[in-house]
Design a protein around this motif. Structure first.
Motif, PDB file in Angstrom:
ATOM      1  N   ASP A 349       2.692  10.884  -7.025  1.00  0.00           N
ATOM      2  CA  ASP A 349       3.161  12.308  -6.892  1.00  0.00           C
ATOM      3  C   ASP A 349       3.724  12.069  -5.548  1.00  0.00           C
ATOM      4  OD1 ASP A 349       0.841  12.037  -5.342  1.00  0.00           O
ATOM      5  OD2 ASP A 349      -0.277  13.561  -6.749  1.00  0.00           O
ATOM      6  N   THR A 350       3.861  11.041  -4.872  1.00  0.00           N
ATOM      7  CA  THR A 350       4.603  10.904  -3.753  1.00  0.00           C
ATOM      8  C   THR A 350       6.025  10.578  -4.179  1.00  0.00           C
ATOM      9  OG1 THR A 350       3.827   8.509  -3.878  1.00  0.00           O
ATOM     10  CG2 THR A 350       2.534  10.039  -2.159  1.00  0.00           C
ATOM     11  N   THR A 351       6.896  10.829  -2.904  1.00  0.00           N
ATOM     12  CA  THR A 351       8.339  10.713  -3.414  1.00  0.00           C
ATOM     13  C   THR A 351       9.100   9.629  -2.113  1.00  0.00           C
ATOM     14  OG1 THR A 351       8.565  12.361  -1.540  1.00  0.00           O
ATOM     15  CG2 THR A 351       8.426  13.131  -3.845  1.00  0.00           C
ATOM     16  N   ALA A 352       8.329   8.889  -1.633  1.00  0.00           N
ATOM     17  CA  ALA A 352       9.110   7.555  -0.752  1.00  0.00           C
ATOM     18  C   ALA A 352       8.501   6.183  -1.198  1.00  0.00           C
ATOM     19  CB  ALA A 352       8.900   8.099   0.592  1.00  0.00           C
ATOM     20  N   ASP A 353       8.005   6.089  -2.279  1.00  0.00           N
ATOM     21  CA  ASP A 353       7.449   4.942  -2.809  1.00  0.00           C
ATOM     22  C   ASP A 353       8.311   3.623  -2.582  1.00  0.00           C
ATOM     23  OD1 ASP A 353       5.569   6.656  -3.465  1.00  0.00           O
ATOM     24  OD2 ASP A 353       5.542   6.421  -5.638  1.00  0.00           O
ATOM     25  N   GLU A 354       7.873   2.568  -2.270  1.00  0.00           N
ATOM     26  CA  GLU A 354       8.629   1.344  -2.318  1.00  0.00           C
ATOM     27  C   GLU A 354       7.994  -0.006  -2.699  1.00  0.00           C
ATOM     28  OE1 GLU A 354       9.232  -0.402   2.090  1.00  0.00           O
ATOM     29  OE2 GLU A 354      10.406   1.480   1.781  1.00  0.00           O
ATOM     30  N   ARG A 355       8.515  -1.012  -3.041  1.00  0.00           N
ATOM     31  CA  ARG A 355       8.093  -2.136  -3.077  1.00  0.00           C
ATOM     32  C   ARG A 355       6.647  -2.685  -3.681  1.00  0.00           C
ATOM     33  NH1 ARG A 355       8.375  -6.602  -4.621  1.00  0.00           N
ATOM     34  NH2 ARG A 355       6.937  -7.631  -3.442  1.00  0.00           N
ATOM     35  N   PRO A 356       6.547  -2.289  -5.308  1.00  0.00           N
ATOM     36  CA  PRO A 356       5.461  -2.396  -5.793  1.00  0.00           C
ATOM     37  C   PRO A 356       5.286  -4.020  -5.974  1.00  0.00           C
ATOM     38  CG  PRO A 356       6.956  -1.917  -7.437  1.00  0.00           C
ATOM     39  CD  PRO A 356       7.672  -1.705  -6.153  1.00  0.00           C
ATOM     40  N   SER A 357       3.951  -4.372  -6.111  1.00  0.00           N
ATOM     41  CA  SER A 357       3.510  -5.874  -6.195  1.00  0.00           C
ATOM     42  C   SER A 357       2.085  -5.655  -7.016  1.00  0.00           C
ATOM     43  CB  SER A 357       3.163  -6.513  -4.736  1.00  0.00           C
ATOM     44  OG  SER A 357       2.763  -7.703  -5.146  1.00  0.00           O
ATOM     45  N   ASN A 361      -4.943 -10.363 -10.749  1.00  0.00           N
ATOM     46  CA  ASN A 361      -5.454 -10.177 -12.280  1.00  0.00           C
ATOM     47  C   ASN A 361      -4.700  -8.833 -13.108  1.00  0.00           C
ATOM     48  OD1 ASN A 361      -6.122  -7.703 -11.109  1.00  0.00           O
ATOM     49  ND2 ASN A 361      -8.501  -7.879 -11.359  1.00  0.00           N
ATOM     50  N   SER A 362      -3.676  -8.573 -12.524  1.00  0.00           N
ATOM     51  CA  SER A 362      -2.712  -7.468 -13.167  1.00  0.00           C
ATOM     52  C   SER A 362      -3.280  -6.139 -13.547  1.00  0.00           C
ATOM     53  CB  SER A 362      -2.241  -8.060 -14.626  1.00  0.00           C
ATOM     54  OG  SER A 362      -1.754  -9.287 -14.424  1.00  0.00           O
ATOM     55  N   LYS A 363      -4.301  -5.585 -12.577  1.00  0.00           N
ATOM     56  CA  LYS A 363      -5.102  -4.511 -12.959  1.00  0.00           C
ATOM     57  C   LYS A 363      -4.703  -3.579 -11.964  1.00  0.00           C
ATOM     58  CE  LYS A 363      -7.240  -5.739 -16.508  1.00  0.00           C
ATOM     59  NZ  LYS A 363      -6.921  -5.174 -17.720  1.00  0.00           N
ATOM     60  N   LEU A 364      -4.300  -3.619 -10.639  1.00  0.00           N
ATOM     61  CA  LEU A 364      -3.806  -2.837  -9.590  1.00  0.00           C
ATOM     62  C   LEU A 364      -2.404  -3.360  -8.954  1.00  0.00           C
ATOM     63  CD1 LEU A 364      -7.111  -2.751  -7.464  1.00  0.00           C
ATOM     64  CD2 LEU A 364      -6.240  -1.215  -8.723  1.00  0.00           C
ATOM     65  N   ILE A 365      -1.981  -2.031  -8.403  1.00  0.00           N
ATOM     66  CA  ILE A 365      -0.420  -2.455  -7.792  1.00  0.00           C
ATOM     67  C   ILE A 365      -0.805  -2.005  -6.365  1.00  0.00           C
ATOM     68  CG2 ILE A 365       1.859  -1.724  -7.794  1.00  0.00           C
ATOM     69  CD1 ILE A 365       1.739  -0.964 -10.852  1.00  0.00           C
ATOM     70  N   VAL A 366      -0.277  -2.878  -5.512  1.00  0.00           N
ATOM     71  CA  VAL A 366      -0.125  -2.162  -3.945  1.00  0.00           C
ATOM     72  C   VAL A 366       1.416  -1.886  -3.743  1.00  0.00           C
ATOM     73  CG1 VAL A 366       0.428  -4.516  -3.145  1.00  0.00           C
ATOM     74  CG2 VAL A 366      -0.614  -3.053  -1.663  1.00  0.00           C
ATOM     75  N   TYR A 367       1.609  -0.682  -3.019  1.00  0.00           N
ATOM     76  CA  TYR A 367       3.026  -0.293  -2.813  1.00  0.00           C
ATOM     77  C   TYR A 367       2.806   0.347  -1.411  1.00  0.00           C
ATOM     78  CZ  TYR A 367       1.166   4.065  -4.111  1.00  0.00           C
ATOM     79  OH  TYR A 367       0.524   5.411  -4.879  1.00  0.00           O
ATOM     80  N   ALA A 368       3.925   0.734  -0.899  1.00  0.00           N
ATOM     81  CA  ALA A 368       4.151   1.403   0.465  1.00  0.00           C
ATOM     82  C   ALA A 368       4.734   2.732   0.025  1.00  0.00           C
ATOM     83  CB  ALA A 368       5.155   0.714   1.598  1.00  0.00           C
ATOM     84  N   THR A 369       4.358   3.599   0.952  1.00  0.00           N
ATOM     85  CA  THR A 369       4.820   5.131   0.638  1.00  0.00           C
ATOM     86  C   THR A 369       4.610   5.997   1.839  1.00  0.00           C
ATOM     87  OG1 THR A 369       4.849   6.904  -0.952  1.00  0.00           O
ATOM     88  CG2 THR A 369       2.619   6.017  -0.228  1.00  0.00           C
ATOM     89  N   ARG A 370       4.937   7.144   1.821  1.00  0.00           N
ATOM     90  CA  ARG A 370       4.744   8.260   2.692  1.00  0.00           C
ATOM     91  C   ARG A 370       3.760   9.188   2.313  1.00  0.00           C
ATOM     92  NH1 ARG A 370       7.828   7.753   7.329  1.00  0.00           N
ATOM     93  NH2 ARG A 370       7.289   9.801   8.216  1.00  0.00           N
ATOM     94  N   LEU A 371       2.494   9.271   3.274  1.00  0.00           N
ATOM     95  CA  LEU A 371       1.480  10.471   3.042  1.00  0.00           C
ATOM     96  C   LEU A 371       1.435  11.178   4.111  1.00  0.00           C
ATOM     97  CD1 LEU A 371      -1.459   8.616   1.318  1.00  0.00           C
ATOM     98  CD2 LEU A 371      -0.111  10.310   0.277  1.00  0.00           C
TER      99      LEU A 371
END
Length: 408
Positions: A349-357, A361-371
């Motif tokens: 529900d954030t609006t400045a997400d970037e660069r998922p990885s 094990n394919s179970k989680l995603i790391v990403y950058a955002t603004r909170l």
């Protein structure tokens, strides 16, 4: 030095449907240890979205104890981790643990590690990996590493950190931008783009030694490196022939081979898990969308159809999922597509997400955002139900990339 209690900063939000209740009893001797092992293990397991911590206060147990499992059943724990931390005469620490299945009354085994003080967190992450694998049947990712970039003032830094964001070490600092870090499949090298020669060029950097080599420094821009699964090839975006197009190049350097032949911008290549195809971003249809082609080129097919602006593709290691960033109403949101069905879900529900990885094990995603107006490194489960904010260095945090499983 980070404070010893830094690991308590984990903020997990959301509730999953089926979380396994687990009790982490304080490890015997932990009060005198620079790292609170049980708290690190519990934070790891909770961040995975698969576990819910159960109150274990008031209990003194170690790996040799025969716990009263009735008591733990009353506390609604399905499993219990007990252990000890002892400082040895040579300054190293002996860390031991045991895992109990409270419901079945079974001893599920344990391990011991003798580590220097600097590796106490790694020992805790390995315990979390053991517990995760025993209780879910899947490999844990807590002893893996992430890379990310920060910008503070005019200083750009490439960091390598534990999967929880702690224990960050600077791999490179520069007054010019550093972008697009990508782990090699072996986890020993990082490819990235540096502007230190006033234009983007691609380096491959040995993480342990700090030595690096220039891989792509052609006329124009050299950007967006991505490793083939065999580690011998990089896909890169080069503008040497005019226009941004995708090429492959040996990861040791050499002559590039052009894969795309369009008058559009083709960029952000990433390999499928099996190495047979490359996903990339192209505006050949008028706006950026994600396409797929064979690893040696060929006719691309379009993959994303919902939304008018889709970038930053990442493919899960099991080949099932595509994560990407989609522009929605002026904001940028992380989306996940199930490749077999084409079903897409926005999971933030954030609006400045970037660069998922993806985690390996394919179970989680790391990403950058603004909170709350600040840059943040986040992890999320694939359904978006459990999110956690990771510890990160100060400054503008960008472009995380999750490394592969570590060789023990």
């Amino acid at each position: 030095m980070l404070p010893a209690f830094a690991q308590f900063r984990v903020e997990v939000s959301g509730v999953g449907l089926t979380q396994l209740p687990i009790a982490l009893a304080p490890f015997k001797g932990e009060a005198g240890s620079p790292q609170k092992i049980s708290a690190i293990v519990q934070a790891d397991l909770e961040r995975s979205g698969q576990f819910r911590g159960v109150d274990a206060s008031g209990q003194s147990l170690d790996e040799t104890s025969r716990p009263d499992l009735t008591l733990w059943r009353q506390r609604t724990a399905d499993s219990l981790v007990v252990g000890s931390v002892n400082r040895l005469a040579d300054g190293r620490f002996d860390v031991r643990f045991r895992l109990w299945d409270v419901v079945r009354g079974q001893d599920l085994g344990g391990e011991s590690y003798t580590v220097p003080q600097a590796d106490l967190r790694l020992a805790a992450h390995r315990i979390a990996d053991y517990v995760y694998e025993k209780l879910t049947g899947e490999k844990g990712i807590f002893s893996t590493r992430i890379a990310y970039i920060t910008k503070g003032g005019t200083r750009h830094t490439l960091w390598v950190a534990d999967a929880d964001g702690e224990n960050a070490q600077a791999a490179l600092a520069s007054p010019e931008p550093i972008i697009s870090p990508r782990w090699s499949p072996s986890g020993t090298q990082l490819a990235y783009v540096s502007f230190e020669s006033r234009k983007p060029v691609v380096y491959v950097h040995n993480v342990a030694s700090g030595q690096r080599r220039l891989v792509a420094n052609f006329k124009g821009n050299n950007s967006a490196p991505a490793w083939a699964p065999d580690g011998g090839t990089l896909a890169v975006t080069l503008s040497r022939d005019g226009g941004s197009q995708i090429f492959t190049i040996p990861s040791s350097g050499g002559e590039p081979r052009r894969l795309t032949q369009s008058s559009s911008i083709d960029t952000e290549p990433t390999y499928s898990a099996d190495g047979s195809s490359i996903y990339f971003v192209s505006d050949r249809g008028g706006a950026p969308q994600i396409y797929k082609m064979g690893a040696n080129g060929g006719n691309p097919t379009r993959v994303t159809f919902s939304g008018t602006y889709n970038i930053s593709p990442a493919i899960s290691g099991d080949g099932r999922w595509l994560a990407y960033i989609s522009r929605v109403g002026g904001g940028f949101k992380l989306h996940v597509m199930e490749l077999a069905t084409g079903n897409v879900q926005a999971i933030t529900d954030t609006t400045a997400d970037e660069r998922p990885s993806f985690a390996p094990n394919s179970k989680l995603i790391v990403y950058a955002t603004r909170l709350q107006g600040r840059e943040a490194l986040m992890t999320t489960t694939l359904d978006g139900k459990i999110k956690a904010r990771l510890a990160g260095q100060a400054g503008d945090i960008r472009e995380p990339d999750w490394g592969p499983f570590q060789k023990q």
